[in-house]
Design a protein around this motif. Structure first.
Motif, mmCIF file in Angstrom:
data_model
loop_
_atom_site.group_PDB
_atom_site.id
_atom_site.type_symbol
_atom_site.label_atom_id
_atom_site.label_comp_id
_atom_site.label_asym_id
_atom_site.label_seq_id
_atom_site.Cartn_x
_atom_site.Cartn_y
_atom_site.Cartn_z
ATOM 1 N N ASP A 1 118.084 38.792 48.624
ATOM 2 C CA ASP A 1 116.447 37.960 48.501
ATOM 3 C C ASP A 1 116.613 36.610 49.816
ATOM 4 N N GLU A 2 118.656 36.231 49.723
ATOM 5 C CA GLU A 2 119.335 35.290 50.578
ATOM 6 C C GLU A 2 118.164 35.682 52.165
ATOM 7 N N ARG A 3 118.550 37.222 52.454
ATOM 8 C CA ARG A 3 118.489 37.529 54.004
ATOM 9 C C ARG A 3 117.002 37.767 54.126
ATOM 10 N N LEU A 4 115.969 37.732 53.231
ATOM 11 C CA LEU A 4 115.188 38.682 53.363
ATOM 12 C C LEU A 4 113.911 37.045 53.869
ATOM 13 N N ALA A 5 114.552 36.115 53.102
ATOM 14 C CA ALA A 5 113.599 34.409 53.424
ATOM 15 C C ALA A 5 112.944 34.449 54.131
ATOM 16 N N PRO A 6 114.081 34.407 55.307
ATOM 17 C CA PRO A 6 113.512 33.889 56.885
ATOM 18 C C PRO A 6 112.511 34.862 57.740
ATOM 19 N N LEU A 7 112.590 36.091 57.007
ATOM 20 C CA LEU A 7 112.268 37.539 57.745
ATOM 21 C C LEU A 7 110.529 36.944 57.148
ATOM 22 N N ALA A 8 109.971 36.365 55.360
ATOM 23 C CA ALA A 8 108.954 36.355 55.250
ATOM 24 C C ALA A 8 109.110 34.822 55.362
ATOM 25 N N ALA A 9 109.890 33.922 55.872
ATOM 26 C CA ALA A 9 108.978 32.889 56.158
ATOM 27 C C ALA A 9 107.891 33.374 57.672
ATOM 28 N N LEU A 10 107.738 34.342 58.526
ATOM 29 C CA LEU A 10 107.560 33.886 59.873
ATOM 30 C C LEU A 10 105.651 34.181 59.851
ATOM 31 N N LYS A 11 105.336 33.591 60.486
ATOM 32 C CA LYS A 11 103.890 33.215 60.647
ATOM 33 C C LYS A 11 103.455 35.029 61.076
ATOM 34 N N PHE A 12 102.505 35.460 60.192
ATOM 35 C CA PHE A 12 102.025 36.983 60.519
ATOM 36 C C PHE A 12 100.561 37.503 60.987
ATOM 37 N N GLY A 13 99.790 38.007 61.920
ATOM 38 C CA GLY A 13 98.489 38.314 62.298
ATOM 39 C C GLY A 13 99.081 39.655 62.669
ATOM 40 N N VAL A 14 97.825 40.173 62.737
ATOM 41 C CA VAL A 14 98.056 42.166 63.174
ATOM 42 C C VAL A 14 96.212 42.589 63.986
ATOM 43 N N ARG A 15 96.468 42.536 65.064
ATOM 44 C CA ARG A 15 95.007 43.203 66.055
ATOM 45 C C ARG A 15 94.649 44.414 65.795
ATOM 46 N N GLU B 1 107.116 43.320 72.777
ATOM 47 C CA GLU B 1 107.012 42.798 73.624
ATOM 48 C C GLU B 1 108.487 41.486 73.117
ATOM 49 N N LEU B 2 108.467 41.130 73.540
ATOM 50 C CA LEU B 2 109.441 39.775 72.626
ATOM 51 C C LEU B 2 108.769 38.181 74.035
ATOM 52 N N HIS B 3 107.569 37.573 73.139
ATOM 53 C CA HIS B 3 107.449 35.897 74.130
ATOM 54 C C HIS B 3 108.470 35.420 73.920
ATOM 55 N N ASP B 4 109.327 34.608 74.385
ATOM 56 C CA ASP B 4 110.329 33.241 74.139
ATOM 57 C C ASP B 4 108.925 32.347 73.736
ATOM 58 N N GLU B 5 107.448 32.277 74.681
ATOM 59 C CA GLU B 5 107.143 30.716 74.825
ATOM 60 C C GLU B 5 105.691 31.846 74.247
ATOM 61 N N GLY B 6 104.813 30.842 73.557
ATOM 62 C CA GLY B 6 103.585 30.835 73.276
ATOM 63 C C GLY B 6 103.094 31.073 71.335
ATOM 64 N N ASP B 7 101.515 31.058 71.077
ATOM 65 C CA ASP B 7 101.182 30.619 70.310
ATOM 66 C C ASP B 7 100.745 32.647 69.568
ATOM 67 N N LEU B 8 100.922 32.381 68.577
ATOM 68 C CA LEU B 8 100.524 34.095 67.753
ATOM 69 C C LEU B 8 98.914 34.515 68.369
ATOM 70 N N MET B 9 98.209 33.327 68.404
ATOM 71 C CA MET B 9 96.968 33.668 68.973
ATOM 72 C C MET B 9 96.833 33.972 70.087
ATOM 73 N N ASP B 10 97.382 33.493 70.245
ATOM 74 C CA ASP B 10 97.472 33.302 72.758
ATOM 75 C C ASP B 10 98.565 34.599 72.906
#
Length: 240
Positions: free
Chosen positions: A50-64, A141-150
């Motif tokens: 669970d300790e290693r899982l926590a940072p992943l679970a804290a990511l902001k998430f969206g799906v199109r 792709e990994l976008h170095d800068e940006g907002d999730l919705m953008d």
């Protein structure tokens, strides 16, 4: 913040936010729990860590939802691995021929590790269930800068060729985005129990997560290939 985009496409997908005994349903789009579980598996994070899982679970998430697919039902039979006795007949639901673009927003180092893990996964990714492998590479792709919705507004449409042909002649298509609620949006949001807290087999735990539905307009491949014409170019050439 950086944003990691994923392409979730396959013959079958199943993203359950709840299960009731022998009836296993699927949501209309990937759940955060399912996508985080896939990333954790690719990175080699064990179920009880669970300790290693926590940072992943804290990511902001969206799906199109690029291609909604069709909901299908299957009757599932199984036998006990030790006794050989028949298990209860179960009813399971899937999404057939669906395509999604998922996005996760967070710190660049963590997303960079996850992007690399998807390219050389410790455990193979699957789309909600082990019986649902992806038909295309998951990482986009990994976008170095940006907002999730953008990023979800700008990411190219990932629908299958046969599905795109049904919309030929159009320069834009409107797609649904499901994202986490912010600020006072919680009053107008739906609620899913798909915020992962632990994937440990003996005590899987999920919290409630609020989800908002947005609409975005995406350029079709036809529009992206059209020459960009500015009628004022002729005036510039004449004055020159």
């Amino acid at each position: 913040m950086s944003v990691l985009t994923l392409r979730l496409a396959g013959p079958l997908q199943s993203w359950g936010a709840s299960a009731r005994f022998t009836r296993r349903t699927t949501e209309a789009a990937p759940t955060k729990s399912g996508v985080i579980g896939m990333l954790a598996a690719a990175a080699g994070i064990e179920r009880g860590d669970d300790e290693r899982l926590a940072p992943l679970a804290a990511l902001k998430f969206g799906v199109r939802i690029d291609q909604p697919g069709t909901r299908v039902r299957d009757f599932h039979t199984a036998h006990h691995g030790v006794t050989g006795k028949s298990m209860p007949l179960s009813e399971r639901f899937y999404l057939a021929d669906a395509v999604f673009v998922a996005a996760l927003e967070g710190d660049r180092p963590l997303l960079g590790e996850l992007h690399a893990a998807l390219r050389a996964p410790v455990y193979a990714p699957f789309l909600g269930r082990r019986s649902c492998p992806p038909s295309l590479p998951v990482e986009l792709e990994l976008h170095d800068e940006g907002d999730l919705m953008d990023v979800l507004r700008q990411a190219p449409w990932q629908a299958s060729a046969w599905y795109r042909r049904q919309h030929r002649g159009r320069d834009e298509i409107e797609l649904t985005v499901l994202r986490e609620a912010e600020g006072d949006e919680h009053q107008a949001a739906d609620v899913l129990r798909d915020q992962p807290l632990s994937f440990a087999a003996e005590h899987r735990r999920h919290a409630l997560r609020t989800v908002v539905s947005d609409r975005v307009r995406i350029l079709t491949p036809r529009a992206r290939q059209l020459p960009q014409h500015d009628p004022f170019d002729a005036l510039d050439e004449e004055s020159a």
